[in-house]
Design an enzyme around this catalytic site. Structure first.
Site, mmCIF file in Angstrom:
data_model
loop_
_atom_site.group_PDB
_atom_site.id
_atom_site.type_symbol
_atom_site.label_atom_id
_atom_site.label_comp_id
_atom_site.label_asym_id
_atom_site.label_seq_id
_atom_site.Cartn_x
_atom_site.Cartn_y
_atom_site.Cartn_z
ATOM 1 N NE ARG A 1 11.298 -0.524 -24.407
ATOM 2 C CZ ARG A 1 11.208 0.826 -24.334
ATOM 3 N NH1 ARG A 1 10.727 1.259 -25.578
ATOM 4 N NH2 ARG A 1 11.658 1.717 -23.386
ATOM 5 C CG HIS A 2 6.686 -0.085 -22.818
ATOM 6 N ND1 HIS A 2 7.621 -0.742 -21.742
ATOM 7 C CD2 HIS A 2 7.251 1.099 -23.270
ATOM 8 C CE1 HIS A 2 8.599 0.070 -21.790
ATOM 9 N NE2 HIS A 2 8.189 1.167 -22.614
ATOM 10 C CG HIS B 1 7.806 2.327 -19.219
ATOM 11 N ND1 HIS B 1 9.083 2.172 -18.709
ATOM 12 C CD2 HIS B 1 7.795 3.459 -20.177
ATOM 13 C CE1 HIS B 1 9.773 3.145 -19.174
ATOM 14 N NE2 HIS B 1 9.212 3.864 -20.251
ATOM 15 C CG ASP C 1 -6.595 1.084 4.547
ATOM 16 O OD1 ASP C 1 -6.416 2.081 4.582
ATOM 17 O OD2 ASP C 1 -5.795 0.048 5.043
ATOM 18 C CG HIS C 2 -7.877 2.038 8.755
ATOM 19 N ND1 HIS C 2 -8.298 0.779 8.346
ATOM 20 C CD2 HIS C 2 -6.886 1.930 9.570
ATOM 21 C CE1 HIS C 2 -7.055 -0.255 8.666
ATOM 22 N NE2 HIS C 2 -6.448 0.514 9.632
ATOM 23 N N GLY D 1 -1.563 -3.687 0.085
ATOM 24 C CA GLY D 1 -2.944 -4.551 0.301
ATOM 25 C C GLY D 1 -3.879 -4.344 -0.880
ATOM 26 C CG MET D 2 -5.902 -0.496 -0.968
ATOM 27 S SD MET D 2 -7.573 -0.830 -1.072
ATOM 28 C CE MET D 2 -8.380 0.613 -0.144
ATOM 29 C CB CYS E 1 -4.243 1.013 2.168
ATOM 30 S SG CYS E 1 -3.222 -0.085 1.311
ATOM 31 N N GLY E 2 -2.330 2.393 3.767
ATOM 32 C CA GLY E 2 -0.980 2.871 4.384
ATOM 33 C C GLY E 2 0.243 2.574 3.605
ATOM 34 C CB THR E 3 2.165 -0.010 2.389
ATOM 35 O OG1 THR E 3 1.106 -1.034 2.161
ATOM 36 C CG2 THR E 3 2.656 -0.286 3.765
#
Ligand code: RB5
Length: 142
Positions: free
Chosen positions: A132-133, A98, A8-9, A70-71, A65-67
C-alpha cells in the site's frame, strides 16, 4: 554502501563525526560540505547532494542542519528525492519502511550525536515495505 552527506554550519560537527563513523564501517562517504562553522546557506549543499542521490551516484543521503527543515525542503524540490525527517530511531525506520526515503534529515540542534548515529544505522538497515505504501509514494511527485 555509497553514502552522500552534507550539512550547514549548524551540522558540521555532527557531519565530521558521522563521516568517521560510517567510513570505519567500510562505507564510501561522499562529503558535499560545508566544512567550516562559518555561517552559510543550506541550499548550496543540499542541491548537489540531492542531485547525486537522484542520478544514482550515491545510494542514499544524509542532510544535517539545525532543524533539518531547510535542507529537506531544498532536497524535496528534486523529483527523484524523498527526504524525510527523523528525531528518534523508530521514525528513522518508518521513513524508510513507509515512505521509501532516500535521504534522512537530522536536526542537529535537537538530537544528540549518539542518537543521530543510531538513527542512521536504523535507516540503513530498514527495507521499504512496498504494498500500500508503493501506491502512496507514487502520488507524491507533481
Ligand atoms: C541555521 O541557523 C539554521 O537556520 C539552519 O541550520 C536550519 O535549521 C534551517 O532550516
Amino acid at each position: 554502501m555509497k553514502i552522500a552527506i552534507a550539512s550547514d554550519h549548524a551540522g558540521v560537527q555532527y557531519k565530521t563525526a558521522i563521516i568517521e563513523f560510517l567510513s570505519k564501517q567500510g562505507h564510501e562517504v561522499k562529503n558535499f560540505g560545508t566544512d567550516t562553522e562559518a555561517s552559510c546557506d543550506y541550499a548550496d549543499f543540499a542541491h548537489p547532494l540531492a542531485s547525486s542521490v537522484e542520478n544514482g551516484q550515491t545510494e542514499f543521503g544524509i542532510l544535517i542542519c539545525g532543524t533539518a527543515n531547510g535542507m529537506l525542503m531544498t532536497a524535496n524540490k528534486h523529483k527523484g528525492i524523498r527526504a524525510g525527517l527523523a528525531w528518534n530511531e523508530e521514525i528513522a525506520g518508518i521513513v524508510r519502511a513507509h515512505n521509501n526515503a532516500n535521504i534522512l534529515g537530522i536536526p542537529a540542534r535537537f538530537v544528540g550525536l549518539d542518537l543521530a548515529m543510531a538513527m542512521i544505522v536504523k535507516f540503513m538497515n530498514t527495507e521499504f515495505e512496498g504494498g500500500r505504501h508503493e501506491n502512496r509514494i507514487k502520488k507524491i511527485p507533481c
